[in-house]
Design an enzyme around this catalytic site. Structure first.
Site, PDB file in Angstrom:
ATOM      1  N   GLN A  71       0.844  -1.196   0.000  1.00 17.73           N
ATOM      2  CA  GLN A  71       0.000   0.000   0.000  1.00 17.73           C
ATOM      3  C   GLN A  71       0.878   1.244   0.000  1.00 17.73           C
ATOM      4  O   GLN A  71       1.997   1.216   0.502  1.00 17.73           O
ATOM      5  CB  GLN A  71      -0.913   0.032   1.233  1.00 17.73           C
ATOM      6  N   GLU A  72       0.341   2.300  -0.543  1.00 18.83           N
ATOM      7  CA  GLU A  72       1.131   3.518  -0.712  1.00 18.83           C
ATOM      8  C   GLU A  72       1.817   3.937   0.595  1.00 18.83           C
ATOM      9  O   GLU A  72       2.992   4.291   0.615  1.00 18.83           O
ATOM     10  CB  GLU A  72       0.236   4.649  -1.225  1.00 18.83           C
TER      11      GLU A  72
END
Ligand code: G3D
Ligand code: MG
Length: 180
Positions: A71-72
């Protein structure tokens, strides 16, 4: 006379142990691939929070595989896992055309990192079972893999759900361990 050695007797750790990090955007299939390696069966996965590490043994070669969340918010932490890494497994979701440019950015950011200068890169073009997916050749072209001269690399198409292609990727890694 034969001597039986147990692993606990053999400190320091096995020389043939190789550190691997599994990276790629969230939903690419990293955890599914790792569990395929471990169990040869598909498990239900949930988004990775933090990281998992598992040991895979292929013909006496031990790979310590770190599954790092994609995830970012977690990508900025990838570099905390880099030291002593011999192999990067980059998992690409072959149906996710929109985010391939982000994968490309992350790939070149990793390759430029000092701690990864000796790492070899295996790219899995995953989800080849999906209709309309990009082929390994298309992904290779988009990621301009042929321009990478300072790291050994290999791209392998696969389907983590069935396990197709995963062994070939592991074989490439195993073959590289003798080179260094
Ligand atoms: P990640 O660890 O990279 O975030 P996961 O990704 O391993 O959690 O996989 C994300 C989703 O993609 C999962 O679906 C998983 O089953 C699916 N997936 C992984 N590999 C393949 C593949 O080769 N083909 C297809 N069709 N799907 C795949 P869910 O629905 O569980 O979120
Ligand atoms: Mg995961």
């Amino acid at each position: 006379m034969s001597v039986v050695l147990h692993q606990s007797d053999c400190l320091p750790p096995l020389l043939s142990e190789h550190k691997v990090i599994i990276v790629g955007l969230d939903n690419a299939g990293k955890t599914t691939i790792l569990y395929q390696f471990l169990m040869n069966e598909v498990v239900h996965t949930s988004p990775t929070i933090g990281s998992n590490v598992e040991e895979i043994v292929v013909k006496n070669t031990h790979f310590l595989m770190w599954d790092i969340g994609g995830q970012e918010s977690l990508r900025s932490l990838w570099n905390t896992y880099y030291s002593n890494t011999e192999f990067i497994i980059l998992v690409v979701d072959s149906i996710d055309r929109e985010r391939l440019s982000i994968t490309k950015e992350e790939l070149y950011r990793m390759l430029a990192h000092e701690d990864l200068r000796k790492a070899a890169v295996l790219i899995f073009a995953n989800k080849q079972d999906m209709k309309g997916c990009m082929t390994a050749a298309e992904i290779s072209k988009y990621l301009t893999l042929s321009s990478i001269k300072d790291h050994p690399w290999h791209i392998q198409s696969c389907c983590a759900l069935t396990g197709e292609g995963l062994c070939q990727g592991l074989e490439w890694m195993t073959s590289r361990t003798g080179v260094r």
